[in-house]
Design a protein around this motif. Structure first.
Motif, PDB file in Angstrom:
ATOM      1  N   THR A   5       0.828  -1.203   0.000  1.00 54.96           N
ATOM      2  CA  THR A   5       0.000   0.000   0.000  1.00 54.96           C
ATOM      3  C   THR A   5       0.861   1.251   0.000  1.00 54.96           C
ATOM      4  O   THR A   5       1.736   1.411   0.843  1.00 54.96           O
ATOM      5  CB  THR A   5      -0.916   0.011   1.242  1.00 54.96           C
ATOM      6  N   GLN A   6       0.583   2.106  -0.950  1.00 54.74           N
ATOM      7  CA  GLN A   6       1.200   3.426  -0.985  1.00 54.74           C
ATOM      8  C   GLN A   6       0.063   4.426  -0.850  1.00 54.74           C
ATOM      9  O   GLN A   6      -0.760   4.557  -1.742  1.00 54.74           O
ATOM     10  CB  GLN A   6       1.973   3.635  -2.288  1.00 54.74           C
ATOM     11  N   SER A   7       0.031   5.120   0.254  1.00 51.95           N
ATOM     12  CA  SER A   7      -1.137   5.929   0.584  1.00 51.95           C
ATOM     13  C   SER A   7      -1.069   7.348   0.026  1.00 51.95           C
ATOM     14  O   SER A   7      -2.018   8.118   0.187  1.00 51.95           O
ATOM     15  CB  SER A   7      -1.308   5.997   2.104  1.00 51.95           C
ATOM     16  N   TYR A  90       6.933   6.564  -8.316  1.00 55.79           N
ATOM     17  CA  TYR A  90       7.733   5.682  -7.486  1.00 55.79           C
ATOM     18  C   TYR A  90       6.849   4.534  -6.993  1.00 55.79           C
ATOM     19  O   TYR A  90       5.788   4.754  -6.403  1.00 55.79           O
ATOM     20  CB  TYR A  90       8.337   6.442  -6.306  1.00 55.79           C
ATOM     21  N   PHE A  91       7.329   3.326  -7.244  1.00 56.96           N
ATOM     22  CA  PHE A  91       6.587   2.139  -6.838  1.00 56.96           C
ATOM     23  C   PHE A  91       7.358   1.389  -5.763  1.00 56.96           C
ATOM     24  O   PHE A  91       8.550   1.107  -5.913  1.00 56.96           O
ATOM     25  CB  PHE A  91       6.366   1.195  -8.026  1.00 56.96           C
ATOM     26  N   CYS A  92       6.660   1.056  -4.713  1.00 55.82           N
ATOM     27  CA  CYS A  92       7.171   0.176  -3.683  1.00 55.82           C
ATOM     28  C   CYS A  92       6.810  -1.251  -4.088  1.00 55.82           C
ATOM     29  O   CYS A  92       5.716  -1.490  -4.634  1.00 55.82           O
ATOM     30  CB  CYS A  92       6.505   0.546  -2.354  1.00 55.82           C
ATOM     31  N   GLY A 108       1.715   3.182  -6.435  1.00 60.24           N
ATOM     32  CA  GLY A 108       2.609   4.235  -6.909  1.00 60.24           C
ATOM     33  C   GLY A 108       2.337   5.590  -6.275  1.00 60.24           C
ATOM     34  O   GLY A 108       1.220   5.894  -5.860  1.00 60.24           O
ATOM     35  N   THR A 109       3.386   6.377  -6.208  1.00 61.37           N
ATOM     36  CA  THR A 109       3.308   7.783  -5.773  1.00 61.37           C
ATOM     37  C   THR A 109       3.944   8.634  -6.851  1.00 61.37           C
ATOM     38  O   THR A 109       5.093   8.397  -7.238  1.00 61.37           O
ATOM     39  CB  THR A 109       4.061   8.002  -4.450  1.00 61.37           C
ATOM     40  N   ARG A 110       3.189   9.593  -7.338  1.00 63.74           N
ATOM     41  CA  ARG A 110       3.738  10.504  -8.358  1.00 63.74           C
ATOM     42  C   ARG A 110       4.440  11.649  -7.658  1.00 63.74           C
ATOM     43  O   ARG A 110       3.805  12.449  -6.961  1.00 63.74           O
ATOM     44  CB  ARG A 110       2.641  11.037  -9.263  1.00 63.74           C
ATOM     45  N   LEU A 111       5.756  11.715  -7.827  1.00 60.91           N
ATOM     46  CA  LEU A 111       6.564  12.761  -7.197  1.00 60.91           C
ATOM     47  C   LEU A 111       6.931  13.808  -8.228  1.00 60.91           C
ATOM     48  O   LEU A 111       7.449  13.485  -9.306  1.00 60.91           O
ATOM     49  CB  LEU A 111       7.834  12.176  -6.580  1.00 60.91           C
TER      50      LEU A 111
ATOM     51  N   GLY B  40      -2.067   4.636 -15.692  1.00 55.38           N
ATOM     52  CA  GLY B  40      -2.463   5.228 -14.422  1.00 55.38           C
ATOM     53  C   GLY B  40      -2.657   4.246 -13.291  1.00 55.38           C
ATOM     54  O   GLY B  40      -3.009   4.649 -12.182  1.00 55.38           O
ATOM     55  N   GLN B  41      -2.437   2.974 -13.561  1.00 57.77           N
ATOM     56  CA  GLN B  41      -2.647   1.958 -12.530  1.00 57.77           C
ATOM     57  C   GLN B  41      -1.325   1.290 -12.152  1.00 57.77           C
ATOM     58  O   GLN B  41      -0.281   1.594 -12.696  1.00 57.77           O
ATOM     59  CB  GLN B  41      -3.678   0.944 -13.014  1.00 57.77           C
ATOM     60  N   LYS B  42      -1.407   0.372 -11.202  1.00 60.50           N
ATOM     61  CA  LYS B  42      -0.201  -0.272 -10.717  1.00 60.50           C
ATOM     62  C   LYS B  42       0.287  -1.330 -11.689  1.00 60.50           C
ATOM     63  O   LYS B  42      -0.436  -1.789 -12.570  1.00 60.50           O
ATOM     64  CB  LYS B  42      -0.429  -0.897  -9.350  1.00 60.50           C
TER      65      LYS B  42
END
Lengths: 115, 118
Positions: A5-7, A90-92, A108-111, B40-42
């Motif tokens: 989970t990336q919140s 960025y994906f964990c 993912g988190t868009r930085l 847009g998805q994982k």
């Protein structure tokens, strides 16, 4: 099943400042690996940093470091001295040790690094 | 530095048509993977491949999908009858040794093939 989970869907930071991206995961495994991948606009997946769960010491790679809290199942990425080229998704990711299966990725988190 | 390559970079096809996406893993790698990422998805796992056979596959990897290593260098993903929802970025990846070992657990990803189904 493992979940990641990336919140934080989006974050921004000023150039040269520090930013931390959060990641939590859920697993019953004791041996596993955690990764942060960077996906710039080119869409290529680039490994940023990895952490072995059996290691207590947090991994570092130049300006990138992690805060790995195994008990809390947390794996955050800290980017110091942010650069414009750090702008990316960025994906964990989580991978169980000894499995032929894939990694599980977070959403993912868009930085965005602002000048 | 060795890298995974994928061709084509962008494929446009009509619904119902067959497509073959090609990957050349790093030459001494033994474990191969396909992932997809809908815009847009994982990133989602499709299939892993070792010793000329599928090791594991996800629920996404249904009978419309197949993989092959036809000549010892290429690793292909075939979609038999494409659907609109197959539109995505498809990534190939490879690992040198058994995944999950400390020395060889980095997956090297290719640049991806963007598949557009019209």
């Amino acid at each position: 099943a493992q979940t990641v989970t990336q919140s934080q869907p989006e974050m921004s930071v000023q150039e040269a400042e520090t930013v931390t991206l959060s990641c939590t995961y859920d697993t019953s495994e004791s041996n596993y690996y955690l990764f942060w991948y960077k996906q710039p606009p080119s869409r290529q997946m680039i490994l940023v940093i990895r952490q072995e769960a059996y290691k207590q010491q947090n991994a570092t790679e130049n300006r990138f470091s992690v805060n790995f809290q195994k008990a809390a199942k947390s794996f955050s990425l800290k980017i110091s001295d942010s650069q414009l080229g750090d702008t990316a998704m960025y994906f964990c990711a989580f991978m169980k040790q000894g499995s032929l299966r894939d990694m599980r990725f977070g959403a993912g988190t868009r930085l965005t690094v602002k000048p | 530095e060795p890298e995974v390559t994928q061709t084509p970079s962008h494929q446009v096809t009509q619904m119902g048509q067959e497509v073959i996406l090609r990957c050349v893993p790093i030459s001494n790698h033994l474990y191969f993977y396909w992932y997809r990422q809908i815009l847009g998805q994982k990133v989602e796992f499709l299939v892993s491949f070792y010793n000329n056979e599928i090791s594991e596959k996800s629920e996404i990897f249904d009978d419309q999908f197949s993989v092959e290593r036809p000549d010892g260098s290429n690793f292909t993903l075939k979609i038999r009858s494409t659907k609109l929802e197959d539109s995505a970025m498809y990534f190939c990846a490879s690992i040198a040794g058994p995944p999950g070992t400390s020395e060889n657990n980095e997956q090297f990803f290719g640049p991806g093939t963007r598949l557009t189904v019209l």
